[in-house]
Design an enzyme around this catalytic site. Structure first.
Site, PDB file in Angstrom:
ATOM      1  N   ASP A  16       0.734  -1.072   0.006  1.00  0.00           N
ATOM      2  CA  ASP A  16      -0.037   0.015  -0.018  1.00  0.00           C
ATOM      3  C   ASP A  16       1.020   1.000  -0.086  1.00  0.00           C
ATOM      4  O   ASP A  16       0.809   2.017  -0.669  1.00  0.00           O
ATOM      5  CB  ASP A  16      -0.903  -0.035   1.288  1.00  0.00           C
ATOM      6  CG  ASP A  16      -1.541  -1.229   1.437  1.00  0.00           C
ATOM      7  OD1 ASP A  16      -1.722  -1.837   2.377  1.00  0.00           O
ATOM      8  OD2 ASP A  16      -2.512  -1.765   0.424  1.00  0.00           O
ATOM      9  N   GLU A 260       1.770  -6.426  -5.354  1.00  0.00           N
ATOM     10  CA  GLU A 260       1.484  -5.443  -6.630  1.00  0.00           C
ATOM     11  C   GLU A 260       2.838  -4.815  -7.075  1.00  0.00           C
ATOM     12  O   GLU A 260       3.032  -4.765  -8.114  1.00  0.00           O
ATOM     13  CB  GLU A 260       0.298  -4.583  -6.220  1.00  0.00           C
ATOM     14  CG  GLU A 260      -0.169  -3.438  -7.201  1.00  0.00           C
ATOM     15  CD  GLU A 260      -1.371  -3.019  -6.947  1.00  0.00           C
ATOM     16  OE1 GLU A 260      -2.068  -3.574  -6.002  1.00  0.00           O
ATOM     17  OE2 GLU A 260      -1.416  -1.803  -7.520  1.00  0.00           O
TER      18      GLU A 260
HETATM   19  O1  TRH Z   1       4.713  -6.138   0.603  1.00  0.00           O
HETATM   20  P1  TRH Z   1       3.781  -6.646  -0.328  1.00  0.00           P
HETATM   21  O2  TRH Z   1       3.104  -8.230  -0.194  1.00  0.00           O
HETATM   22  O3  TRH Z   1       2.300  -5.708  -0.259  1.00  0.00           O
HETATM   23  C1  TRH Z   1       1.067  -6.069  -0.499  1.00  0.00           C
HETATM   24  C2  TRH Z   1       0.594  -6.086  -1.707  1.00  0.00           C
HETATM   25  O4  TRH Z   1       0.881  -4.636  -2.431  1.00  0.00           O
HETATM   26  C3  TRH Z   1      -0.951  -6.168  -2.063  1.00  0.00           C
HETATM   27  O5  TRH Z   1      -1.334  -5.836  -3.325  1.00  0.00           O
HETATM   28  C4  TRH Z   1      -1.657  -5.275  -0.895  1.00  0.00           C
HETATM   29  O6  TRH Z   1      -3.272  -5.642  -0.994  1.00  0.00           O
HETATM   30  C5  TRH Z   1      -1.108  -5.579   0.474  1.00  0.00           C
HETATM   31  O7  TRH Z   1       0.316  -5.156   0.418  1.00  0.00           O
HETATM   32  C6  TRH Z   1      -2.057  -4.902   1.425  1.00  0.00           C
HETATM   33  O8  TRH Z   1       4.175  -6.589  -1.664  1.00  0.00           O
HETATM   34  P2  TRH Z   1       4.419  -5.534  -2.700  1.00  0.00           P
HETATM   35  O9  TRH Z   1       3.105  -4.807  -3.388  1.00  0.00           O
HETATM   36  O10 TRH Z   1       5.572  -6.013  -3.867  1.00  0.00           O
HETATM   37  O11 TRH Z   1       5.274  -4.099  -1.882  1.00  0.00           O
HETATM   38  C7  TRH Z   1       6.543  -4.452  -1.405  1.00  0.00           C
HETATM   39  C8  TRH Z   1       7.350  -3.262  -1.430  1.00  0.00           C
HETATM   40  O12 TRH Z   1       8.413  -3.387  -0.829  1.00  0.00           O
HETATM   41  C9  TRH Z   1       7.750  -2.868  -2.854  1.00  0.00           C
HETATM   42  O13 TRH Z   1       7.375  -1.509  -3.098  1.00  0.00           O
HETATM   43  C10 TRH Z   1       9.103  -3.056  -2.838  1.00  0.00           C
HETATM   44  C11 TRH Z   1       9.552  -2.916  -1.403  1.00  0.00           C
HETATM   45  N1  TRH Z   1      10.745  -3.594  -1.096  1.00  0.00           N
HETATM   46  C12 TRH Z   1      11.834  -2.555  -0.419  1.00  0.00           C
HETATM   47  O14 TRH Z   1      11.788  -1.410  -0.736  1.00  0.00           O
HETATM   48  N2  TRH Z   1      12.973  -3.137  -0.051  1.00  0.00           N
HETATM   49  C13 TRH Z   1      13.110  -4.593   0.049  1.00  0.00           C
HETATM   50  O15 TRH Z   1      14.197  -4.769   0.450  1.00  0.00           O
HETATM   51  C14 TRH Z   1      12.082  -5.299  -0.528  1.00  0.00           C
HETATM   52  C15 TRH Z   1      12.090  -6.681  -0.495  1.00  0.00           C
HETATM   53  C16 TRH Z   1      10.723  -4.814  -1.016  1.00  0.00           C
END
Ligand code: TRH
Length: 384
Positions: A16, A260
């Protein structure tokens, strides 16, 4: 001044906040190109501490913190006059905001930015409006998506050029992995990022990889930094700032991503990758996965598409027994998977990004809103 407020409610995990931060930064940059708007972009987030893990520079000292043209506030934000209101992922706005926006003249343009889904129905609903029951304002549904009939995907203007520059200099990858703490000997190995949900069969994958060709496995966890297991080098890097996440992907020959935002980033990285959709209690995330796998078909030969599906199913359903054969088969098709990922990324980049379509939509609505309020003002003056 044109005040744009993006409302973000953190449900769980990081997506989010991750998506909303990218949206806010990119929208601020896009609207800043039109001086007549004098846009003030505000991100109202209910749990700023989650955002700070993604954006460490958002120090707690500044109040309200302002970074990359975005003011970050919490939900107690005194929403006095708002020209554009973007509620994300259908989050319910505070009643005080709904009521004051209903009384505001002219009312704000209200966008509801929905979740990204690979399913194809969103195109027929994109930019449809529905009157809100509390204040009667039209809530306009804006769908990101993979099809031209949707708003497209978040993509910074220079992202793909930055990716290609990174790949053109092999020292870039070595420097980045060194900063991540990867030992020199291990930095030469092909790397795989594993960023999955807690139910992902990571142990079974490690066992599989340990018996295969030498690989560097990158894990976002705080366990022991580097473990050797057979031919596998496991490096737990902890966490990188969101601005480094793309380079993490660009350093890998393959990746497992989730949710996402990392899904979209893996598409732009144009590497072979497997997606684990956000878990839904009713298992509807499996329909999301099937829709995503269907979208790979035009870009992959049949055998490679089958390999993609069998590894994605084994990973998403946590089937350790199928994982080993699925991984070996997938790895054997890596050249076709890599070509397919590149072709799909090129096709996606041919269309407008989510920011291009959203900022064009907003400029158009703001213009007609200003024309209308100008006419109303003049008709009131004429009637005196
Ligand atoms: O963390 P998520 O599982 O977030 C989820 C999804 O967005 C889902 O659609 C939503 O409904 C839920 O939250 C509430 O996966 P996502 O979307 O990939 O977000 C992870 C974020 O973390 C992404 O912006 C990448 C970031 N990230 C970093 O900045 N540093 C890191 O080391 C890693 C592993 C990820």
């Amino acid at each position: 001044m044109t005040t744009v407020v993006i409302w973000c409610r953190v449900v769980d995990h990081f997506g989010d906040a991750g998506v909303c931060w990218r949206l806010a930064k990119s929208l601020a940059a896009a609207l800043a190109q039109d001086n007549s708007l004098n846009a003030d972009v505000v991100l109202a987030i209910d749990r700023p501490e989650v955002l700070r893990q993604l954006v460490p520079e958002l120090s707690t000292t500044l109040h309200p913190p302002s970074l990359d043209g975005v003011r970050v506030v919490d939900w107690a934000f005194p929403a006095t006059h708002i020209d554009v209101m973007i509620s994300t992922f259908g989050c319910r706005l505070p009643d005080r905001v709904l009521e004051s926006m209903g009384e505001q003249r002219p009312p704000p343009i209200w966008i509801n930015l929905e979740h990204l889904t690979p399913q194809s129905w969103t195109g027929s609903c994109h930019t449809l409006a529905s009157p809100n029951r509390t204040n009667g304002l039209d809530e306009i549904f804006f769908f990101p998506g993979f099809d031209p009939s949707t708003g497209g995907l978040l993509r910074e203007p220079d992202l793909l050029e930055a990716r290609d520059r990174f790949h053109s200099d092999p020292l870039e990858r070595d420097r980045f992995l060194a900063v991540l703490g990867v030992e020199e000997a291990d930095r030469k190995l092909p790397a795989v990022l594993v960023f999955g949900y807690p139910d992902a069969p990571v142990d079974a994958l490690i066992e599989t990889l340990a018996n295969g060709p030498p690989i560097l496995l990158l894990l976002p966890s705080d366990t022991a930094p580097t473990i050797r297991q057979g031919n596998l080098r496991i490096h737990a890097f902890g966490w990188v700032a969101q601005q480094d996440f793309d380079r993490l992907l660009w350093s890998c020959m393959a990746a497992f991503v989730r949710g996402e935002d990392s899904l979209v980033r893996a598409h732009w990285a144009a590497i072979p990758f497997i997606w684990q959709p956000y878990r839904q209690l009713d298992q509807s995330h499996r329909e999301q996965l099937e829709a995503w796998l269907d979208r790979w078909q035009p870009f992959l030969p049949e055998a490679a598409a089958a390999a993609q599906a069998s590894l994605a199913h084994a990973w998403d359903r946590g089937e350790p027994s199928n994982l080993s054969s699925a991984w070996s088969n997938w790895l054997a098709h890596r050249p076709e998977l890599s070509r397919g990922a590149t072709d799909w990324a090129r096709q996606l980049a041919a269309g407008p990004s989510l920011i291009q379509s959203l900022s064009a939509f907003l400029r158009d609505r703001l213009e007609s809103r200003s024309t209308l309020s100008h006419r109303l003002r003049h008709s009131r003056l004429d009637s005196r």
